[in-house]
Scaffold this motif. Structure first.
Motif, PDB file in Angstrom:
ATOM      1  N   SER A 245     -42.227   2.492 -62.990  1.00  0.00           N
ATOM      2  CA  SER A 245     -42.747   1.157 -62.672  1.00  0.00           C
ATOM      3  C   SER A 245     -41.597   0.164 -62.515  1.00  0.00           C
ATOM      4  N   CYS A 246     -41.830  -0.875 -61.704  1.00  0.00           N
ATOM      5  CA  CYS A 246     -40.836  -1.923 -61.488  1.00  0.00           C
ATOM      6  C   CYS A 246     -41.316  -3.184 -62.209  1.00  0.00           C
ATOM      7  N   ASP A 247     -40.683  -4.309 -61.919  1.00  0.00           N
ATOM      8  CA  ASP A 247     -41.085  -5.514 -62.650  1.00  0.00           C
ATOM      9  C   ASP A 247     -41.841  -6.500 -61.759  1.00  0.00           C
ATOM     10  N   MET A 254     -46.351   2.737 -59.949  1.00  0.00           N
ATOM     11  CA  MET A 254     -44.999   3.252 -60.121  1.00  0.00           C
ATOM     12  C   MET A 254     -44.386   3.692 -58.807  1.00  0.00           C
ATOM     13  N   HIS A 255     -43.099   3.423 -58.642  1.00  0.00           N
ATOM     14  CA  HIS A 255     -42.379   3.877 -57.454  1.00  0.00           C
ATOM     15  C   HIS A 255     -42.208   5.390 -57.504  1.00  0.00           C
ATOM     16  N   VAL A 256     -42.498   6.029 -56.382  1.00  0.00           N
ATOM     17  CA  VAL A 256     -42.346   7.478 -56.264  1.00  0.00           C
ATOM     18  C   VAL A 256     -40.882   7.745 -55.916  1.00  0.00           C
ATOM     19  N   PRO A 313     -44.274  -2.265 -48.239  1.00  0.00           N
ATOM     20  CA  PRO A 313     -43.186  -2.577 -49.174  1.00  0.00           C
ATOM     21  C   PRO A 313     -43.702  -3.231 -50.456  1.00  0.00           C
ATOM     22  N   CYS A 314     -43.086  -2.893 -51.580  1.00  0.00           N
ATOM     23  CA  CYS A 314     -43.499  -3.435 -52.882  1.00  0.00           C
ATOM     24  C   CYS A 314     -43.079  -4.893 -52.994  1.00  0.00           C
ATOM     25  N   PRO A 315     -43.879  -5.717 -53.719  1.00  0.00           N
ATOM     26  CA  PRO A 315     -43.464  -7.107 -53.944  1.00  0.00           C
ATOM     27  C   PRO A 315     -42.078  -7.214 -54.598  1.00  0.00           C
ATOM     28  N   CYS A 316     -41.606  -6.169 -55.273  1.00  0.00           N
ATOM     29  CA  CYS A 316     -40.275  -6.214 -55.896  1.00  0.00           C
ATOM     30  C   CYS A 316     -39.175  -6.073 -54.856  1.00  0.00           C
ATOM     31  N   GLY A 317     -39.545  -5.729 -53.609  1.00  0.00           N
ATOM     32  CA  GLY A 317     -38.560  -5.647 -52.536  1.00  0.00           C
ATOM     33  C   GLY A 317     -38.070  -4.237 -52.250  1.00  0.00           C
ATOM     34  N   ARG A 318     -38.402  -3.290 -53.140  1.00  0.00           N
ATOM     35  CA  ARG A 318     -37.942  -1.921 -52.895  1.00  0.00           C
ATOM     36  C   ARG A 318     -38.907  -1.216 -51.942  1.00  0.00           C
ATOM     37  N   PRO A 319     -38.378  -0.387 -51.060  1.00  0.00           N
ATOM     38  CA  PRO A 319     -39.255   0.362 -50.149  1.00  0.00           C
ATOM     39  C   PRO A 319     -39.838   1.592 -50.845  1.00  0.00           C
TER      40      PRO A 319
HETATM   41 ZN   LIG Z   1     -41.740  -2.418 -57.021  1.00  0.00          ZN
END
Ligand SMILES: [Zn+2]
Length: 434
Positions: A245-247, A254-256, A313-319
């Motif tokens: 999981s990210c923040d 959770m990011h795969v 794309p995730c709101p955290c910015g990571r793809p």
């Molecule tokens: Zn994220």
């Protein structure tokens, strides 16, 4: 990357032919393995294996071949160098065999999780998970050491006092334990150490073993108690599965982190088992296919978990894709044709905290999934909410359910603290009849 995955899949399928189970199963299901060329082709295939069948295979191979790994073991049993299992449910444990190559792959997948969380070689890590054969037990210790972490395997079995004193002594950057244990340590620290958990300098909480550490409410509570530590929820640790999981405030699961090692975002309808396209927001029963596993690779394997998949794309910015655990196939409810998961009902209650406590029970008069409407939901009021406000809260909760889940429940409000709290997975369903 998709070409690499497709090639890895073709290689894996060719390799599966070594196992009697897979030769039998492809024939039984009328699937020609040579025609499965791409990861996308998997979508049209049925489920090959489930835990009840896995247990049956374990029993059968124990009787016939003298080992409990089932006849879907592709490697020579003498090449199995590590055995783990999930903490899972009752009955015979489901065993995961690893060859030396599988152990290396597991270490690599954990290493990706460590990097994702901002851990680096030389970091001190105190481990408060049980030092067991479970995925976050001994296998995690091994991966931490391989990744160059200063690993202190205290273990949950050492007890709260010893774990807290080791934290004070070792000053690790990272604490690894279940979210409920992390919460318990916050409460106990002042009496055991004479100081708060927040003063111990933990920067990263590595959580696993129970769902929920990634949810913003849980995350914020733990972060506060641990002096602003970042909290990550991890799911995986075998077959090349690793998700973290990210923040992001708008939590999307959770990011795969290892799509190249295992296909973990393919879904089927929990009732018809028909494929569901992997699109942003899709919900369904997750079917897993390992791409590079050697010992006993899962192919179109479902453990009965329901996931929501996010592809934008995730709101955290990571793809990259994310997965959110929604619940178990066994918990699925169908109300007038609408699929409802108990965890989604709990989310609705959580959105009305502090007027509600966020705890619910769904009361059924017969076994799921079919529910004769209305769905009956008992909801805890928030702390200090007077009984005269209960009718208004019931109406608000029913409206929110209707808005978000398209069903209107019959709601009973009860005072805060009515339901028994459990450190483990709480049953949200109560079946009163058969
Ligand atoms: Zn994220």
């Amino acid at each position: 990357m998709s070409d690499d995955r497709d090639q890895a899949l073709r290689d894996q399928i060719g390799y599966l032919g070594q196992a009697p189970f897979y030769r039998r199963r492809f024939a039984e299901l009328g699937v020609d393995p040579a025609r499965v060329r791409t990861v996308a082709d998997l979508d049209d295939l049925p489920i090959f294996l489930t835990p009840p069948e896995h247990r049956r295979l374990q029993d059968a191979s124990l009787a016939a071949d003298g080992h409990p790994f089932g006849d879907f073991l592709c490697a020579d049993v003498r090449d199995v160098v590590s055995v783990s299992s999930t903490s899972g449910t009752t009955g015979t444990p489901i065993l995961y065999a690893s060859t030396a190559a599988d152990v290396a792959l597991t270490d690599e997948s954990w290493a990706r999780a460590f990097r994702f969380m901002g851990m680096a070689p030389g970091d001190g890590v105190v481990v408060g998970f049980g030092l067991s054969m479970y995925l976050a037990g001994v296998p995690l210790i091994r991966a931490l050491e391989r990744a160059g972490m200063r690993t202190v395997p205290v273990g949950a079995e050492s007890g709260t006092g010893k774990l807290l004193r080791m934290l004070a002594l070792m000053r690790p950057r990272v604490l690894a334990c279940t979210p409920s244990y992390a919460e318990h340590l916050i409460e106990r620290a002042p009496e055991v150490l004479g100081r708060s958990a927040a003063s111990l300098g933990i920067e990263i909480l590595l959580c696993a073993g129970e769902p929920g550490a990634g949810l913003p409410a849980v995350r914020d509570k733990l972060a506060e108690g641990w002096g602003g530590a970042r909290v990550h929820d991890i799911l995986g640790g075998v077959h090349g599965v690793i998700n973290v999981s990210c923040d992001a405030t708008d939590y999307q699961g959770m990011h795969v982190l290892a799509p190249d090692l295992c296909v973990t975002t393919q879904l089927v309808d929990p009732t018809t088992k028909a494929g569901i396209p992997t699109e942003d927001g899709a919900i369904g029963e997750r079917v897993k296919t390992a791409l590079r596993w050697q010992a006993a690779p899962p192919f179109r394997y479902s453990v009965g978990d329901v996931y929501q998949v996010f592809t934008d794309p995730c709101p955290c910015g990571r793809p990259g894709e994310r997965i959110k655990v929604i619940g178990r196939v066994d918990d699925l409810l169908i109300v007038k044709g609408v699929k409802v998961y108990p965890s989604a009902v709990k989310d609705v209650a959580a959105s009305l905290v502090p007027d509600l406590a966020g705890e619910i029970r769904i009361v059924l008069d017969r076994q799921p999934p079919r529910v004769v409407p209305p769905l009956r939901v008992t909801v805890e009021a928030g702390q200090g909410i007077p009984p005269e406000r209960h009718p208004e809260l019931a109406a608000r909760f029913a409206d929110a359910m209707h808005h978000r889940l398209s069903i209107r429940p019959a709601v009973t409000i009860v005072p805060a603290g009515t339901f028994e709290r459990s450190a483990h997975k709480t049953r949200l369903l109560e079946v009163t009849g058969r």
